[in-house]
Design a protein around this motif. Structure first.
Motif, PDB file in Angstrom:
ATOM      1  N   VAL A  31       0.835  -1.194   0.000  1.00 19.39           N
ATOM      2  CA  VAL A  31       0.000   0.000   0.000  1.00 19.39           C
ATOM      3  C   VAL A  31       0.875   1.252   0.000  1.00 19.39           C
ATOM      4  O   VAL A  31       0.575   2.237  -0.655  1.00 19.39           O
ATOM      5  CB  VAL A  31      -0.937   0.005   1.235  1.00 19.39           C
ATOM      6  CG1 VAL A  31      -1.749   1.277   1.303  1.00 19.39           C
ATOM      7  CG2 VAL A  31      -1.834  -1.209   1.213  1.00 19.39           C
ATOM      8  N   GLU A  32       1.973   1.182   0.764  1.00 21.83           N
ATOM      9  CA  GLU A  32       2.888   2.301   0.893  1.00 21.83           C
ATOM     10  C   GLU A  32       4.289   1.755   1.116  1.00 21.83           C
ATOM     11  O   GLU A  32       4.463   0.741   1.779  1.00 21.83           O
ATOM     12  CB  GLU A  32       2.497   3.151   2.105  1.00 21.83           C
ATOM     13  CG  GLU A  32       2.446   4.638   1.865  1.00 21.83           C
ATOM     14  CD  GLU A  32       1.988   5.369   3.110  1.00 21.83           C
ATOM     15  OE1 GLU A  32       2.832   6.048   3.710  1.00 21.83           O
ATOM     16  OE2 GLU A  32       0.806   5.249   3.464  1.00 21.83           O
ATOM     17  N   VAL A  33       5.292   2.429   0.568  1.00 23.17           N
ATOM     18  CA  VAL A  33       6.670   2.011   0.785  1.00 23.17           C
ATOM     19  C   VAL A  33       7.540   3.245   1.010  1.00 23.17           C
ATOM     20  O   VAL A  33       7.408   4.242   0.307  1.00 23.17           O
ATOM     21  CB  VAL A  33       7.200   1.135  -0.388  1.00 23.17           C
ATOM     22  CG1 VAL A  33       7.224   1.895  -1.686  1.00 23.17           C
ATOM     23  CG2 VAL A  33       8.561   0.577  -0.089  1.00 23.17           C
ATOM     24  N   GLY A  34       8.370   3.180   2.042  1.00 23.54           N
ATOM     25  CA  GLY A  34       9.274   4.273   2.371  1.00 23.54           C
ATOM     26  C   GLY A  34      10.623   3.728   2.785  1.00 23.54           C
ATOM     27  O   GLY A  34      10.832   2.511   2.827  1.00 23.54           O
ATOM     28  N   ILE A  38       7.298  -0.247   5.405  1.00 21.89           N
ATOM     29  CA  ILE A  38       6.515  -0.727   4.263  1.00 21.89           C
ATOM     30  C   ILE A  38       5.143  -1.120   4.818  1.00 21.89           C
ATOM     31  O   ILE A  38       5.056  -1.717   5.895  1.00 21.89           O
ATOM     32  CB  ILE A  38       7.206  -1.902   3.543  1.00 21.89           C
ATOM     33  CG1 ILE A  38       6.413  -2.331   2.313  1.00 21.89           C
ATOM     34  CG2 ILE A  38       7.467  -3.057   4.475  1.00 21.89           C
ATOM     35  CD1 ILE A  38       7.168  -3.281   1.402  1.00 21.89           C
ATOM     36  N   THR A  39       4.083  -0.743   4.116  1.00 23.84           N
ATOM     37  CA  THR A  39       2.724  -1.050   4.550  1.00 23.84           C
ATOM     38  C   THR A  39       2.094  -2.020   3.569  1.00 23.84           C
ATOM     39  O   THR A  39       2.119  -1.789   2.360  1.00 23.84           O
ATOM     40  CB  THR A  39       1.870   0.234   4.652  1.00 23.84           C
ATOM     41  OG1 THR A  39       2.546   1.156   5.500  1.00 23.84           O
ATOM     42  CG2 THR A  39       0.498  -0.071   5.212  1.00 23.84           C
ATOM     43  N   GLN A  41      -1.395  -4.535   2.752  1.00 20.69           N
ATOM     44  CA  GLN A  41      -2.808  -4.781   3.008  1.00 20.69           C
ATOM     45  C   GLN A  41      -3.006  -6.276   3.198  1.00 20.69           C
ATOM     46  O   GLN A  41      -2.672  -7.067   2.316  1.00 20.69           O
ATOM     47  CB  GLN A  41      -3.655  -4.295   1.825  1.00 20.69           C
ATOM     48  CG  GLN A  41      -5.133  -4.372   2.026  1.00 20.69           C
ATOM     49  CD  GLN A  41      -5.678  -3.208   2.834  1.00 20.69           C
ATOM     50  OE1 GLN A  41      -5.212  -2.087   2.695  1.00 20.69           O
ATOM     51  NE2 GLN A  41      -6.652  -3.475   3.667  1.00 20.69           N
ATOM     52  N   LYS A  46      -4.317  -2.967   7.475  1.00 25.04           N
ATOM     53  CA  LYS A  46      -3.040  -2.512   6.923  1.00 25.04           C
ATOM     54  C   LYS A  46      -1.963  -2.799   7.962  1.00 25.04           C
ATOM     55  O   LYS A  46      -2.102  -2.429   9.124  1.00 25.04           O
ATOM     56  CB  LYS A  46      -3.093  -1.018   6.597  1.00 25.04           C
ATOM     57  CG  LYS A  46      -4.002  -0.707   5.439  1.00 25.04           C
ATOM     58  CD  LYS A  46      -3.973   0.760   5.104  1.00 25.04           C
ATOM     59  CE  LYS A  46      -4.922   1.035   3.938  1.00 25.04           C
ATOM     60  NZ  LYS A  46      -4.975   2.459   3.606  1.00 25.04           N
ATOM     61  N   GLU A  48       1.833  -2.098   8.976  1.00 21.18           N
ATOM     62  CA  GLU A  48       3.017  -1.272   8.763  1.00 21.18           C
ATOM     63  C   GLU A  48       4.191  -1.935   9.467  1.00 21.18           C
ATOM     64  O   GLU A  48       4.167  -2.124  10.682  1.00 21.18           O
ATOM     65  CB  GLU A  48       2.799   0.136   9.307  1.00 21.18           C
ATOM     66  CG  GLU A  48       3.983   1.038   9.030  1.00 21.18           C
ATOM     67  CD  GLU A  48       3.767   2.467   9.510  1.00 21.18           C
ATOM     68  OE1 GLU A  48       2.790   2.727  10.238  1.00 21.18           O
ATOM     69  OE2 GLU A  48       4.582   3.321   9.150  1.00 21.18           O
ATOM     70  N   LYS A  62       7.550  -1.692  -5.086  1.00 19.77           N
ATOM     71  CA  LYS A  62       6.753  -0.496  -5.353  1.00 19.77           C
ATOM     72  C   LYS A  62       5.293  -0.765  -5.002  1.00 19.77           C
ATOM     73  O   LYS A  62       4.868  -1.903  -4.842  1.00 19.77           O
ATOM     74  CB  LYS A  62       6.914  -0.024  -6.789  1.00 19.77           C
ATOM     75  CG  LYS A  62       6.565  -1.046  -7.840  1.00 19.77           C
ATOM     76  CD  LYS A  62       6.984  -0.565  -9.224  1.00 19.77           C
ATOM     77  CE  LYS A  62       6.728  -1.601 -10.286  1.00 19.77           C
ATOM     78  NZ  LYS A  62       7.414  -2.848 -10.129  1.00 19.77           N
ATOM     79  N   LYS A  63       4.526   0.300  -4.888  1.00 23.51           N
ATOM     80  CA  LYS A  63       3.113   0.219  -4.543  1.00 23.51           C
ATOM     81  C   LYS A  63       2.399  -0.719  -5.514  1.00 23.51           C
ATOM     82  O   LYS A  63       2.602  -0.654  -6.722  1.00 23.51           O
ATOM     83  CB  LYS A  63       2.502   1.618  -4.599  1.00 23.51           C
ATOM     84  CG  LYS A  63       1.126   1.716  -4.048  1.00 23.51           C
ATOM     85  CD  LYS A  63       0.673   3.179  -4.030  1.00 23.51           C
ATOM     86  CE  LYS A  63      -0.735   3.284  -3.501  1.00 23.51           C
ATOM     87  NZ  LYS A  63      -1.172   4.686  -3.408  1.00 23.51           N
TER      88      LYS A  63
END
Length: 90
Positions: A31-34, A38-39, A41, A46, A48, A62-63
């Motif tokens: 869902v999200e990556v930094g 990383i998040t 689903q 969700k 994290e 990647k998302k």
């Protein structure tokens, strides 16, 4: 002497396995990556998960990518509060 050397070698190999922390895993779409997390689903939730420079990564995540993350649970702090038995003893 050979038996002693073999026993020492086997003990050395087994020691890391005994102290290893249990691992868990979660699989789902990203869902999200930094840089630091990383998040993913998983069903309606969700998840994290923190990550660091030591996190092993194969490829570029990647998302939308489906990933399986292996992680460990580690306590960052512990606050002790008296249990019911300790409170009654006072």
């Amino acid at each position: 002497m050979k038996r002693l050397a073999l026993a020492a070698l086997l003990a050395g190999l087994a020691a890391p396995a005994l102290g290893a922390t249990k691992t868990y895993q979660v699989t789902g779409p990203v869902v999200e990556v930094g840089d630091e997390s990383i998040t993913v689903q998983k069903g309606k939730e969700k998840w994290e998960i923190a990550r660091s420079a030591d996190t092993k990564l194969t490829g570029e995540v990647k998302k939308g990518d489906k990933v399986t993350i292996e992680y460990r649970m580690t306590a960052t702090s512990i606050e002790v509060k008296p249990g019911k038995a300790a409170a009654k003893a006072k």
